[in-house]
Design a protein around this motif. Structure first.
Motif, PDB file in Angstrom:
ATOM      1  N   ALA A 146     -13.084  -5.559  11.182  1.00  0.00           N
ATOM      2  CA  ALA A 146     -12.155  -4.621  10.545  1.00  0.00           C
ATOM      3  C   ALA A 146     -10.737  -4.853  11.063  1.00  0.00           C
ATOM      4  O   ALA A 146      -9.775  -4.861  10.291  1.00  0.00           O
ATOM      5  N   GLU A 147     -10.611  -5.074  12.360  1.00  0.00           N
ATOM      6  CA  GLU A 147      -9.295  -5.341  12.956  1.00  0.00           C
ATOM      7  C   GLU A 147      -8.723  -6.656  12.425  1.00  0.00           C
ATOM      8  O   GLU A 147      -7.525  -6.762  12.168  1.00  0.00           O
ATOM      9  N   LYS A 148      -9.582  -7.640  12.224  1.00  0.00           N
ATOM     10  CA  LYS A 148      -9.141  -8.928  11.679  1.00  0.00           C
ATOM     11  C   LYS A 148      -8.587  -8.758  10.264  1.00  0.00           C
ATOM     12  O   LYS A 148      -7.563  -9.349   9.912  1.00  0.00           O
ATOM     13  N   ILE A 149      -9.236  -7.927   9.458  1.00  0.00           N
ATOM     14  CA  ILE A 149      -8.738  -7.652   8.105  1.00  0.00           C
ATOM     15  C   ILE A 149      -7.371  -6.995   8.179  1.00  0.00           C
ATOM     16  O   ILE A 149      -6.441  -7.378   7.466  1.00  0.00           O
ATOM     17  N   LEU A 150      -7.235  -6.031   9.057  1.00  0.00           N
ATOM     18  CA  LEU A 150      -5.958  -5.329   9.202  1.00  0.00           C
ATOM     19  C   LEU A 150      -4.851  -6.295   9.623  1.00  0.00           C
ATOM     20  O   LEU A 150      -3.758  -6.282   9.056  1.00  0.00           O
ATOM     21  N   ARG A 151      -5.139  -7.157  10.598  1.00  0.00           N
ATOM     22  CA  ARG A 151      -4.138  -8.145  11.040  1.00  0.00           C
ATOM     23  C   ARG A 151      -3.783  -9.103   9.913  1.00  0.00           C
ATOM     24  O   ARG A 151      -2.614  -9.441   9.717  1.00  0.00           O
ATOM     25  N   GLU A 184      -9.417   1.819   5.432  1.00  0.00           N
ATOM     26  CA  GLU A 184      -8.726   2.099   4.171  1.00  0.00           C
ATOM     27  C   GLU A 184      -7.479   2.962   4.405  1.00  0.00           C
ATOM     28  O   GLU A 184      -6.447   2.736   3.777  1.00  0.00           O
ATOM     29  N   ARG A 185      -7.571   3.929   5.314  1.00  0.00           N
ATOM     30  CA  ARG A 185      -6.401   4.770   5.617  1.00  0.00           C
ATOM     31  C   ARG A 185      -5.297   3.937   6.271  1.00  0.00           C
ATOM     32  O   ARG A 185      -4.114   4.094   5.940  1.00  0.00           O
ATOM     33  N   GLU A 186      -5.673   3.051   7.194  1.00  0.00           N
ATOM     34  CA  GLU A 186      -4.675   2.197   7.843  1.00  0.00           C
ATOM     35  C   GLU A 186      -4.017   1.263   6.836  1.00  0.00           C
ATOM     36  O   GLU A 186      -2.793   1.064   6.863  1.00  0.00           O
ATOM     37  N   LEU A 187      -4.810   0.695   5.946  1.00  0.00           N
ATOM     38  CA  LEU A 187      -4.258  -0.200   4.928  1.00  0.00           C
ATOM     39  C   LEU A 187      -3.351   0.557   3.966  1.00  0.00           C
ATOM     40  O   LEU A 187      -2.310   0.047   3.549  1.00  0.00           O
ATOM     41  N   SER A 188      -3.723   1.774   3.636  1.00  0.00           N
ATOM     42  CA  SER A 188      -2.894   2.601   2.763  1.00  0.00           C
ATOM     43  C   SER A 188      -1.546   2.900   3.428  1.00  0.00           C
ATOM     44  O   SER A 188      -0.502   2.832   2.780  1.00  0.00           O
ATOM     45  N   ALA A 207     -17.406   5.735   8.195  1.00  0.00           N
ATOM     46  CA  ALA A 207     -16.211   6.120   8.950  1.00  0.00           C
ATOM     47  C   ALA A 207     -15.333   4.902   9.226  1.00  0.00           C
ATOM     48  O   ALA A 207     -14.105   4.985   9.152  1.00  0.00           O
ATOM     49  N   MET A 208     -15.959   3.770   9.522  1.00  0.00           N
ATOM     50  CA  MET A 208     -15.208   2.551   9.795  1.00  0.00           C
ATOM     51  C   MET A 208     -14.445   2.094   8.551  1.00  0.00           C
ATOM     52  O   MET A 208     -13.252   1.776   8.626  1.00  0.00           O
TER      53      MET A 208
END
Length: 93
Positions: A21-26, A80-84, A74-75
């Motif tokens: 998930a962190e990799k996607i965000l980065r 999704e909230r961080e990406l938004s 939850a993950m």
């Protein structure tokens, strides 16, 4: 003994899923900073593909009993909230 092994596998599964998930965000942060705007088809394709892959990983871990369904949801929700928030920030630039 078997219970300890199962807990260890569950912790490892959760750790790996969080890392993905962190990799996607980065990846999305880098793409937004250096390449394109969020409306770009490339951005949307990468995001959709990565999120789909993560959701399949989470589903697999849930089916194996390594994590609870609510942890997986939850993950995904958190990501999704961080990406938004990233998307909103990029629109304000």
């Amino acid at each position: 003994m078997a219970s300890d092994v199962n807990i260890n596998h569950s912790e490892k599964a959760l750790e790996l899923l969080k890392a993905d998930a962190e990799k996607i965000l980065r990846l999305i942060k880098v793409q937004m900073d250096n390449l394109t705007m969020p409306q770009c088809p490339l951005y949307e394709e990468v995001l959709d593909t990565q999120m789909f892959g993560l959701s399949r990983e989470i589903d697999f871990a849930v089916r194996l009993g390594l994590i609870e369904d609510k942890e997986g949801k939850a993950m995904i929700g958190s990501l999704e909230r961080e990406l938004s928030a990233l998307h909103e920030a990029s629109l304000k630039k």
